[in-house]
Enzyme design. Structure first.
Site, short mmCIF file in Angstrom:
data_model
loop_
_atom_site.label_atom_id
_atom_site.label_comp_id
_atom_site.label_asym_id
_atom_site.label_seq_id
_atom_site.Cartn_x
_atom_site.Cartn_y
_atom_site.Cartn_z
N TYR A 112 0.84 -1.21 0.00
CA TYR A 112 0.00 0.00 0.00
C TYR A 112 0.88 1.25 0.00
CZ TYR A 112 -3.32 3.50 1.77
OH TYR A 112 -4.09 4.62 1.94
N LYS A 116 1.19 4.36 -2.86
CA LYS A 116 0.75 5.73 -2.55
C LYS A 116 1.87 6.75 -2.68
CE LYS A 116 -3.63 5.26 -1.65
NZ LYS A 116 -4.66 6.02 -2.37
N1 NAD Z 1 -9.13 5.98 5.50
C1 NAD Z 1 -7.86 6.20 5.75
O1 NAD Z 1 -7.33 6.02 6.87
C2 NAD Z 1 -6.99 6.71 4.64
C3 NAD Z 1 -5.73 7.23 4.98
C4 NAD Z 1 -4.91 7.70 3.95
C5 NAD Z 1 -5.31 7.66 2.64
N2 NAD Z 1 -6.54 7.14 2.35
C6 NAD Z 1 -6.92 7.08 0.95
O2 NAD Z 1 -8.13 7.80 0.78
C7 NAD Z 1 -8.86 7.21 -0.32
C8 NAD Z 1 -10.29 6.98 0.15
O3 NAD Z 1 -10.20 6.04 1.21
P1 NAD Z 1 -11.43 5.84 2.25
O4 NAD Z 1 -10.86 5.93 3.59
O5 NAD Z 1 -12.58 6.70 1.87
O6 NAD Z 1 -11.74 4.29 1.91
P2 NAD Z 1 -13.08 3.60 1.30
O7 NAD Z 1 -12.81 2.15 1.25
O8 NAD Z 1 -14.25 4.11 2.02
O9 NAD Z 1 -13.08 4.21 -0.20
C9 NAD Z 1 -12.35 3.63 -1.23
C10 NAD Z 1 -13.35 3.35 -2.36
O10 NAD Z 1 -12.62 2.85 -3.49
C11 NAD Z 1 -13.47 1.90 -4.12
N3 NAD Z 1 -12.67 1.03 -4.99
C12 NAD Z 1 -11.74 0.11 -4.60
N4 NAD Z 1 -11.25 -0.53 -5.68
C13 NAD Z 1 -11.88 0.01 -6.77
C14 NAD Z 1 -11.82 -0.25 -8.18
N5 NAD Z 1 -11.03 -1.20 -8.68
N6 NAD Z 1 -12.60 0.49 -9.02
C15 NAD Z 1 -13.43 1.44 -8.52
N7 NAD Z 1 -13.55 1.73 -7.19
C16 NAD Z 1 -12.78 1.02 -6.34
C17 NAD Z 1 -14.09 1.12 -2.95
O11 NAD Z 1 -15.25 0.43 -3.37
C18 NAD Z 1 -14.36 2.24 -1.95
O12 NAD Z 1 -15.68 2.75 -2.07
C19 NAD Z 1 -8.13 5.92 -0.72
O13 NAD Z 1 -7.34 6.16 -1.86
C20 NAD Z 1 -7.24 5.65 0.49
O14 NAD Z 1 -6.06 4.95 0.13
C21 NAD Z 1 -7.40 6.67 3.32
#
Ligand code: NAD
Length: 216
Positions: A112, A116
């Site tokens: 991961y 990123k």
């Molecule tokens: N939540 C955290 O702690 C956190 C921290 C740092 C970065 N992020 C980043 O923020 C972004 C949003 O994360 P979140 O926390 O809302 O998670 P989340 O799981 O709620 O949202 C991610 C979305 O991506 C969708 N997804 C996954 N694979 C896919 C694909 N192949 N095609 C289309 N859609 C797809 C999932 O269905 C999900 O709805 C992500 O890129 C994550 O890496 C999150």
């Protein structure tokens, strides 16, 4: 607005007068081409789709690696490549990175973290779409808003995984100077700022949005 997610159920609540939805897999180049056609002359692109895989580094398989890279890095890169030049002048792109790309608070997200690290993407974007005002390459990391972490979040969903994630989040909260994760509304506010004219003189930037966890 067009909201795209592989999870159609989650999309349903967004559908409305101002938001079309497309339940589709963004790792599919044909889906990305369809989204790019739809985005012609659009204002903004926000790449938020992603997964996290929590797995000890020595247990990671090539399939694991490819599954994470394909959505977090490959899909993000090619959506920027296809859509960036088609946005209106002054449009903006925000990609969501993670504090994990800079700081190994846990050794269980190696694939991961690698997915990123958007630096190469940002440099490429600035050359790809120099006419894009603030957004091009502007990672909200979390500018990449390098989110320390938000509640909930991407990836593994099993009960054990959830318990393990809660333990990890609690351990990481102790490292975060503000002592908590970011709320989704806080993340959305930063993303909107990066899309807005208020940040028109910013481009190619990585914004640490980590409650003080990451400050370099
Ligand atoms: N939540 C955290 O702690 C956190 C921290 C740092 C970065 N992020 C980043 O923020 C972004 C949003 O994360 P979140 O926390 O809302 O998670 P989340 O799981 O709620 O949202 C991610 C979305 O991506 C969708 N997804 C996954 N694979 C896919 C694909 N192949 N095609 C289309 N859609 C797809 C999932 O269905 C999900 O709805 C992500 O890129 C994550 O890496 C999150």
């Amino acid at each position: 607005m067009l909201a795209v997610d592989v999870n159609g159920v989650g999309l349903a609540e967004l559908k409305g007068e101002h938001c079309r939805t497309l339940a589709a897999d963004l790792t599919d180049p044909a889906v990305r081409a369809k989204v790019a056609d739809w985005a012609e002359g659009g204002d903004y692109l926000v790449n938020s789709a992603g997964i996290v895989m929590i797995k000890p580094i020595f247990e990671l398989t090539v399939e694991d690696w490819r599954r994470v890279q394909t959505i977090n890095a490959e899909a993000t890169f090619f959506l920027c490549q296809k859509i960036g030049p088609r946005l209106r002048p002054g449009g903006a792109i925000v990609n969501l990175s993670s504090s994990s790309a800079k700081l190994a608070t846990t050794i269980e997200v190696a694939a991961y973290a690698a997915s990123k690290d958007h630096d190469p993407l940002d440099h490429a974007l600035l050359r790809l779409c120099p006419r894009l005002a603030s957004g091009a390459g502007q990672r909200d990391s979390a500018g990449h808003c390098r989110y320390a972490h938000a509640r909930g979040g991407a990836g593994d969903r099993g009960a054990d995984a959830r318990r393990h994630r809660r333990r990890m989040a609690a351990a990481r909260n102790k490292l975060v100077p503000l002592g908590r994760g970011a709320a989704p509304d806080e993340c959305a506010a930063l993303i909107w700022f990066l899309l807005s004219d208020e940040s028109a003189y910013m481009t190619g930037q990585a914004i640490n949005f980590t409650g003080g966890l990451v400050n370099w």
